[in-house]
Design an enzyme around this catalytic site. Structure first.
Site, PDB file in Angstrom:
ATOM      1  N   HIS A   1      10.835  47.883 -33.389  1.00 25.84           N
ATOM      2  CA  HIS A   1      11.143  46.785 -34.311  1.00 25.84           C
ATOM      3  C   HIS A   1       9.844  46.054 -34.681  1.00 25.84           C
ATOM      4  O   HIS A   1       8.965  45.878 -33.839  1.00 25.84           O
ATOM      5  CB  HIS A   1      12.136  45.813 -33.660  1.00 25.84           C
ATOM      6  CG  HIS A   1      12.707  44.851 -34.657  1.00 25.84           C
ATOM      7  ND1 HIS A   1      12.001  43.765 -35.102  1.00 25.84           N
ATOM      8  CD2 HIS A   1      13.892  44.840 -35.315  1.00 25.84           C
ATOM      9  CE1 HIS A   1      12.739  43.113 -36.002  1.00 25.84           C
ATOM     10  NE2 HIS A   1      13.899  43.749 -36.146  1.00 25.84           N
TER      11      HIS A   1
ATOM     12  N   GLU B   1      13.130  48.968 -42.529  1.00 25.50           N
ATOM     13  CA  GLU B   1      13.154  47.502 -42.536  1.00 25.50           C
ATOM     14  C   GLU B   1      11.816  46.981 -43.071  1.00 25.50           C
ATOM     15  O   GLU B   1      10.860  46.827 -42.296  1.00 25.50           O
ATOM     16  CB  GLU B   1      13.340  46.969 -41.110  1.00 25.50           C
ATOM     17  CG  GLU B   1      14.669  47.296 -40.491  1.00 25.50           C
ATOM     18  CD  GLU B   1      15.078  46.218 -39.496  1.00 25.50           C
ATOM     19  OE1 GLU B   1      16.161  45.672 -39.665  1.00 25.50           O
ATOM     20  OE2 GLU B   1      14.308  45.917 -38.564  1.00 25.50           O
TER      21      GLU B   1
HETATM   22  P1  PGA Z   1      17.614  39.985 -40.653  1.00 25.36           P
HETATM   23  O1  PGA Z   1      17.004  40.886 -39.459  1.00 25.36           O
HETATM   24  O2  PGA Z   1      18.908  40.639 -41.065  1.00 25.36           O
HETATM   25  O3  PGA Z   1      17.804  38.640 -40.062  1.00 25.36           O
HETATM   26  O4  PGA Z   1      16.611  40.024 -41.760  1.00 25.36           O
HETATM   27  C1  PGA Z   1      17.071  42.277 -39.476  1.00 25.36           C
HETATM   28  C2  PGA Z   1      16.323  42.844 -38.311  1.00 25.36           C
HETATM   29  O5  PGA Z   1      15.272  42.320 -37.951  1.00 25.36           O
HETATM   30  O6  PGA Z   1      16.755  43.837 -37.696  1.00 25.36           O
END
Ligand code: PGA
Length: 251
Positions: free
Chosen positions: A95, A167
């Protein structure tokens, strides 16, 4: 679309009690769903209690992180074997918050992906470019290297699965969700890189691709038509049961 997967990443946002309360709400409202995989990822201290609460339901448990060895002198780390033992089936790896605050590199993430598969844990491998990288036109290059390095030497066999979570770092927690067209383009690129590494059957059957970054109930709808999208990794909106339910419904 493969079997849709919606992952709730609760991060370090909840107290222990609130984690149990939210788990009960998810259980009440969503545990009957069989045609979608719904994964809850509480913080490490709550994993085994949440495992108890969702036992014998369709909900699945994921960790937010894992270490790359099964046991030994690694103070403070979490063993993949123990995660498996307590009922985890998934774990997030790489992450961007861990890359940023804890210095996780692609090499570390690569070791984590490997140890997950060895311990029957499905890795949810997060990749994504930063705002600066995006503005410099480096998105494709960054994603290519993250994928190649994180999956280096990773063999995926028949009964193993992996989830790739795109992401964009600038979209996480910012309220600034990526354009579906851009995500569709990125998914094509990811698929192409995967096809270079793995047999087509593995890419077709064993890999799911999800989007994460400010996904909310409204935004999710715009993504539901994307051909290569298999689901979402949801942070903030997964803390509110009604929003999370809408996101699950959108797929
Ligand atoms: P968010 O986070 O939906 O609050 O943007 C997503 C993540 O970090 O997995």
């Amino acid at each position: 679309m493969k079997k849709p997967i919606i992952i709730a990443n609760w991060k370090m946002n909840l107290s222990f009690q609130k984690t149990l309360d939210l788990t009960s709400q998810v259980k009440d409202d969503l545990s009957e769903i069989k045609d979608k995989d719904i994964i809850v990822c509480p913080s490490a201290v709550a994993l085994s209690s949440v495992a108890g609460l969702i036992k014998n339901t369709n909900l699945k448990l994921g960790a937010q992180n894992v270490f790359w060895e099964e046991n030994g002198a690694y103070t403070g780390e979490t063993s993949p074997a123990v995660l498996q033992e307590i009922g985890c089936q998934y774990t997030i790896v790489g992450h961007s918050e861990r890359r940023k605050y804890l210095g996780e590199t692609n090499l570390m993430v690569n070791k984590k992906v490997n140890i997950c598969l060895e311990n029957n844990l499905t890795p949810i491998l997060c990749i994504g470019e930063t705002k600066d990288e995006r503005h410099e036109g480096l998105t494709d290059n960054v994603l290519y290297h993250q994928l190649k390095e994180c999956l280096d030497g990773v063999n995926i066999v028949d009964n193993e699965d992996i989830v790739i979570a795109y992401e964009p770092v600038w979209a996480i927690g910012s309220g600034d969700i990526a354009e579906p067209e851009e995500v569709a383009r990125v998914f094509e690129l990811i698929q192409q890189v995967l096809i270079d590494i793995y047999p087509l059957t593995v890419v077709k059957n064993n890999v799911r691709m999800v989007y994460g970054g400010s996904v909310d109930s409204d935004g999710a709808v715009g993504f539901s038509q994307l051909k290569l999208l298999d689901g979402f990794l949801v942070g903030g909106a997964s803390l509110e049961i009604n929003k999370f339910k809408e996101i699950v419904k959108s797929l």
